[in-house]
Write a protein that holds these residues in place. Structure first.
Motif, PDB file in Angstrom:
ATOM      1  N   SER A 289       0.685  -1.140  -0.092  1.00 52.61           N
ATOM      2  CA  SER A 289       0.130  -0.020  -0.104  1.00 52.61           C
ATOM      3  C   SER A 289       0.963   1.214  -0.031  1.00 52.61           C
ATOM      4  CB  SER A 289      -0.989  -0.015   1.276  1.00 52.61           C
ATOM      5  OG  SER A 289      -0.161  -0.013   2.461  1.00 52.61           O
TER       6      SER A 289
ATOM      7  N   GLU B 154       1.788   2.015  -3.483  1.00 50.89           N
ATOM      8  CA  GLU B 154       0.620   2.466  -4.223  1.00 50.89           C
ATOM      9  C   GLU B 154       0.216   3.951  -3.824  1.00 50.89           C
ATOM     10  OE1 GLU B 154      -2.560  -0.527  -3.331  1.00 50.89           O
ATOM     11  OE2 GLU B 154      -1.637  -2.036  -4.203  1.00 50.89           O
ATOM     12  N   GLY B 155       0.390   4.339  -2.493  1.00 46.79           N
ATOM     13  CA  GLY B 155       0.210   5.419  -2.103  1.00 46.79           C
ATOM     14  C   GLY B 155       1.062   6.479  -2.680  1.00 46.79           C
TER      15      GLY B 155
ATOM     16  N   ALA C  23      -0.104   7.274  -6.074  1.00 42.59           N
ATOM     17  CA  ALA C  23      -1.234   8.163  -6.199  1.00 42.59           C
ATOM     18  C   ALA C  23      -0.607   9.326  -6.066  1.00 42.59           C
ATOM     19  CB  ALA C  23      -1.907   7.823  -4.911  1.00 42.59           C
TER      20      ALA C  23
ATOM     21  N   PRO D 261      -4.515  -2.097   4.467  1.00 45.26           N
ATOM     22  CA  PRO D 261      -4.427  -2.783   3.172  1.00 45.26           C
ATOM     23  C   PRO D 261      -3.941  -4.168   3.015  1.00 45.26           C
ATOM     24  CG  PRO D 261      -3.694  -0.443   3.444  1.00 45.26           C
ATOM     25  CD  PRO D 261      -4.079  -0.742   4.798  1.00 45.26           C
TER      26      PRO D 261
ATOM     27  N   VAL E 199      -5.170   5.409   0.366  1.00 46.01           N
ATOM     28  CA  VAL E 199      -4.615   4.203  -0.177  1.00 46.01           C
ATOM     29  C   VAL E 199      -3.729   3.437   0.852  1.00 46.01           C
ATOM     30  CG1 VAL E 199      -2.935   3.268  -1.982  1.00 46.01           C
ATOM     31  CG2 VAL E 199      -4.772   4.888  -2.659  1.00 46.01           C
ATOM     32  N   LYS E 200      -2.956   4.383   1.637  1.00 46.40           N
ATOM     33  CA  LYS E 200      -2.120   3.921   2.675  1.00 46.40           C
ATOM     34  C   LYS E 200      -2.836   3.395   3.881  1.00 46.40           C
ATOM     35  CE  LYS E 200       2.546   4.759   4.343  1.00 46.40           C
ATOM     36  NZ  LYS E 200       2.508   4.363   5.972  1.00 46.40           N
TER      37      LYS E 200
END
Length: 432
Positions: free
Chosen positions: A49, A52-53, A56, A288, A351-352
């Motif tokens: 995550s 992914e963060g 983003a 996550p 996201v995180k």
């Protein structure tokens, strides 16, 4: 905040950020220009995550500052340990990145004293961040009246993550926290007798320190714990001794084969809800991982404050700096603008799994977050806030590294000697 030696001779920051679509240079207050063509960002957000963060955030930056190229320099390992080792070598060699991730608070005190970091107070004024961030956060970021980093998020460390399948074996209600550490240890014994060989999931020394600090909070109370961190408490007091004895006992319920693992592999049994592990103490970056495994809060797992810490928020935050001599200072400011903006904080934290550092989100903006995140936002605004040791908010980096290497390293390699561990922590605390 503890007082630190003031920096001398550090150049004043430009207060002008690169405008969207406005080229790749930013004017400085003296009329010169700063390179905003790119920004080299050192983080430990390299997987899951966190990765992914970061992606983003990169998308938001491309929108807000399209002429600044984002260059990730993520370094994996140990909750940031590997990144910090490389970073210290680069800073000492006067080869800094444009910006680097750190834990907000005391962790960067040595970098400030060494003259590695620019004062970002002017940027705070320009971006009106003193109004956007909570007062408690601003206080924890301020050193001798100056601020040297910009937080991207807030995390809570004192959270217990609970496997329903494991507690069902022992007939224990997973939705209710024990009243205190003694009751929690009694539940671990029940779990072991029911067939859960290692009720507690614990990873490497970072996560061992993480667990220990929450036990200190539980046994000493918020004020006693914070006094210890501020150098006003006694590392040899009876409550500290009690906490170390509790820690020793809880570590006896942990799988010794996992004590060199990072947090996620160490708690796989809790994440998978397979009944092999019952508890782990971990920050709120964990949801996550449950989501990725298809597990649902309230069904497969539960979360509650570490027993005895209800009403306390063990604080840490990831933040970013501007090193002295950054090659792309304009790019650094563009990055700091993005991570502190509402859009950037919402994109990253949703996201995180962490909380936005900004306290000025509307109800519609808060609705984008999970139920857990909403409850944690409420806790941060209402609870007693203390600073995390394991994640750099409470003590300088050299102190926490000594606690991990000289204290916990010898503890886990030896015979789990609680008295020896307590003595080493007292000795490590003196190095600050």
């Amino acid at each position: 905040m503890r007082k630190l030696v003031a920096l001398a001779g550090v150049a004043a920051l430009s207060l002008s950020l690169t405008a969207c679509g406005g080229g790749n240079e930013a004017k400085t207050s003296s009329g010169g220009k700063e390179d905003a063509s790119q920004v080299d960002v050192v983080t430990w957000w390299s997987a899951g995550s966190e990765k992914e963060g970061l992606a983003a955030l990169q998308k938001v930056m491309q929108k807000q500052h399209p002429d600044t190229k984002f260059q990730s320099q993520a370094v994996s390992g140990g909750g940031g340990d590997q990144a910090k080792q490389k970073l210290q070598a680069d800073l000492a060699a006067k080869n800094p990145p444009d910006t680097y991730q750190a834990h907000a608070g005391a962790e960067i005190s040595e970098d400030i004293k060494a003259g590695y970091l620019e004062d970002l107070s002017g940027l705070y004024d320009e971006l009106k961040l003193r109004d956007a961030f909570p007062k408690d956060l601003i206080e924890r970021l301020t050193v001798d009246g100056k601020i040297y980093s910009v937080p991207s998020n807030i995390h809570r460390a004192n959270v217990t993550w609970v496997s329903k399948a494991a507690l069902d074996k022992a007939g224990i209600d997973p939705s209710k926290a024990p009243a205190n550490i003694e009751s929690w240890i009694a539940d671990m014994e029940k779990l072991k007798k029911s067939g859960v060989k290692y009720p507690m999931a614990v990873g490497n020394s970072t996560w061992q320190l993480h667990l220990l600090e929450t036990i200190l909070i539980a046994d000493m109370g918020a004020d006693g714990y914070q006094a210890l961190m501020d150098g006003k408490g006694d590392w040899h007091s009876a409550n500290v001794t009690k906490a170390f004895e509790h820690y020793k006992k809880i570590m006896e319920y942990a799988d010794p084969s996992l004590l060199n693992e990072d947090w996620e592999p160490a708690m796989k049994g809790v994440i998978n809800n397979d009944g092999s592990q019952a508890y782990t103490v971990m920050g709120d970056w964990t949801p996550p991982a449950f989501d990725a495994a298809g597990k649902k809060m309230g069904k497969d797992y539960f979360a509650w404050p570490v027993p005895g810490t209800e009403g306390v928020f063990d604080f840490l935050a990831d933040s970013f700096t501007m090193p002295v001599g950054a090659k792309h200072a304009g790019g650094t400011k563009a990055w700091l603008d993005t991570i502190s903006s509402k859009e950037g904080q919402i994109a990253f934290n949703s996201v995180k799994g962490s909380l936005p550092a900004r306290a000025d989100l509307s109800e519609d903006e808060k609705a984008k977050f999970s139920d857990y995140q909403k409850s944690a936002m409420k806790s941060f605004s209402e609870d007693k806030i203390v600073s995390s040791v394991a994640h750099g908010a409470a003590l300088p980096l050299k102190v926490t590294e000594s606690m991990k290497k000289e204290g916990l390293g010898k503890f886990t390699a030896g015979n789990f000697d609680a008295k020896q561990l307590q003595e080493q922590f007292a000795k490590s605390a003196e190095t600050k």
